[in-house]
Design a protein around this motif. Structure first.
Motif, PDB file in Angstrom:
ATOM      1  N   THR A  97      49.991  40.439  35.343  1.00 12.75           N
ATOM      2  CA  THR A  97      50.763  39.652  34.251  1.00 12.75           C
ATOM      3  C   THR A  97      50.490  38.333  34.104  1.00 12.75           C
ATOM      4  O   THR A  97      51.412  37.600  33.535  1.00 12.75           O
ATOM      5  N   THR A  98      49.702  37.721  34.691  1.00 13.46           N
ATOM      6  CA  THR A  98      49.046  36.340  34.768  1.00 13.46           C
ATOM      7  C   THR A  98      49.045  35.847  33.073  1.00 13.46           C
ATOM      8  O   THR A  98      48.351  36.332  32.553  1.00 13.46           O
ATOM      9  N   GLY A  99      50.029  35.017  32.782  1.00 14.68           N
ATOM     10  CA  GLY A  99      50.020  34.339  31.495  1.00 14.68           C
ATOM     11  C   GLY A  99      50.880  35.004  30.599  1.00 14.68           C
ATOM     12  O   GLY A  99      50.875  34.688  29.275  1.00 14.68           O
ATOM     13  N   ASN A 100      51.206  36.210  30.677  1.00 13.67           N
ATOM     14  CA  ASN A 100      52.015  37.014  29.885  1.00 13.67           C
ATOM     15  C   ASN A 100      53.374  36.497  29.858  1.00 13.67           C
ATOM     16  O   ASN A 100      54.025  36.093  30.591  1.00 13.67           O
ATOM     17  N   THR A 101      53.943  36.893  28.640  1.00 15.23           N
ATOM     18  CA  THR A 101      55.498  36.409  28.395  1.00 15.23           C
ATOM     19  C   THR A 101      56.172  37.914  29.225  1.00 15.23           C
ATOM     20  O   THR A 101      55.607  38.766  29.120  1.00 15.23           O
ATOM     21  N   LEU A 102      57.275  37.631  29.131  1.00 16.31           N
ATOM     22  CA  LEU A 102      58.169  38.680  29.633  1.00 16.31           C
ATOM     23  C   LEU A 102      58.039  39.786  28.838  1.00 16.31           C
ATOM     24  O   LEU A 102      58.062  41.078  29.051  1.00 16.31           O
ATOM     25  N   GLU A 103      58.410  39.620  27.331  1.00 16.93           N
ATOM     26  CA  GLU A 103      58.175  40.501  26.447  1.00 16.93           C
ATOM     27  C   GLU A 103      56.971  41.350  26.394  1.00 16.93           C
ATOM     28  O   GLU A 103      56.990  42.529  26.304  1.00 16.93           O
ATOM     29  N   GLU A 104      55.972  40.635  26.590  1.00 13.09           N
ATOM     30  CA  GLU A 104      54.547  41.207  26.592  1.00 13.09           C
ATOM     31  C   GLU A 104      54.290  42.286  27.785  1.00 13.09           C
ATOM     32  O   GLU A 104      53.954  43.332  27.784  1.00 13.09           O
ATOM     33  N   SER A 105      54.982  41.694  28.941  1.00  3.36           N
ATOM     34  CA  SER A 105      54.810  42.603  30.074  1.00  3.36           C
ATOM     35  C   SER A 105      55.675  43.853  29.995  1.00  3.36           C
ATOM     36  O   SER A 105      55.176  45.152  30.434  1.00  3.36           O
ATOM     37  N   VAL A 106      56.800  43.534  29.573  1.00  2.54           N
ATOM     38  CA  VAL A 106      57.756  44.977  29.433  1.00  2.54           C
ATOM     39  C   VAL A 106      57.164  45.788  28.371  1.00  2.54           C
ATOM     40  O   VAL A 106      57.087  46.942  28.785  1.00  2.54           O
TER      41      VAL A 106
END
Length: 222
Positions: free
Chosen positions: A200-209
């Motif tokens: 999840t490097t560089g991802n926002t929380l929403e993107e990861s979820v």
């Protein structure tokens, strides 16, 4: 019952992401790291050293730990006291890796974790869920990110709670924790052979979820 195991290093966002995905799926979220943190807090409160196996083991029978779900959130109780905030302090973070490496501690919490998985559809996160606690889980994910990215997230989280700490100190703690977790003799942190690695490097929380939720739904045919 459906079991979803999420493993990964400190600061990868396992707890936050797993909690949100569990809410979307209507599953029970089990933060196993919080259980180990509660043991570490119990040890620190007793004035014992986290790496002193004999002292920690002797304290286990007096550690009364439970999980309660209040307003949709997991709350951790130690001796009847809600310690959900206190177990996230830097002192506990530094002690928990040593405590969790003690076999007696892992055995002490193992039964509770498996009982929760037998009785509920669960998303459980930790260090050895897919490899040791729930080896038959239908979905296994190894969630990770770069040390720098994980340290930045943890640093911002601690700043938001008013904890005075530098980014450099947090990064050093993350790297030390990685070294301890991957090299301990009992249940070291490692990716299960049948787990899917998600960086999840560089991802926002929403993107990861969103990414994990879509993957799990597809895997389970939901």
């Amino acid at each position: 019952m459906i079991q979803i195991a999420i493993d990964g290093p400190a600061g990868a966002g396992k707890s936050t992401i797993a909690r949100k995905v569990a809410a979307q799926l209507g599953f029970l979220y089990v933060d196993t790291g919080a259980l180990y943190r509660a043991v570490a807090l119990h040890v620190l409160r007793a004035g014992a050293a986290a790496a002193d196996t004999a002292a920690v083991t002797a304290l286990l029978p007096s550690a009364h730990i439970s999980l309660r779900y209040e307003n949709g959130l997991q709350e951790v109780y130690l001796q009847g006291e809600n310690v959900s905030e206190e177990i996230r302090t830097p002192q506990v973070s530094r002690a928990v890796s040593a405590v969790s490496a003690i076999p007696e501690v892992r055995e002490f919490l193992f039964g509770l974790q498996q009982q929760l998985a037998r009785e509920n559809n669960v998303i459980m996160d930790g260090r050895d869920i897919g490899t040791v606690v729930l080896p038959q889980a239908q979905v296994k994910i190894f969630l990770t990110a770069s040390p720098e990215d994980r340290a930045q997230r943890r640093f911002q989280e601690m700043q938001g709670k008013g904890q005075a700490v530098s980014y450099e100190t947090v990064l050093a703690d993350i790297r030390k924790r990685d070294e301890q977790d991957t090299h301990r003799a009992v249940a070291p942190l490692k990716q299960a052979a049948d787990a899917v690695r998600v960086d999840t490097t560089g991802n926002t929380l929403e993107e990861s979820v969103t990414r994990l939720s879509r993957f799990i739904r597809k895997k389970l045919g939901l």
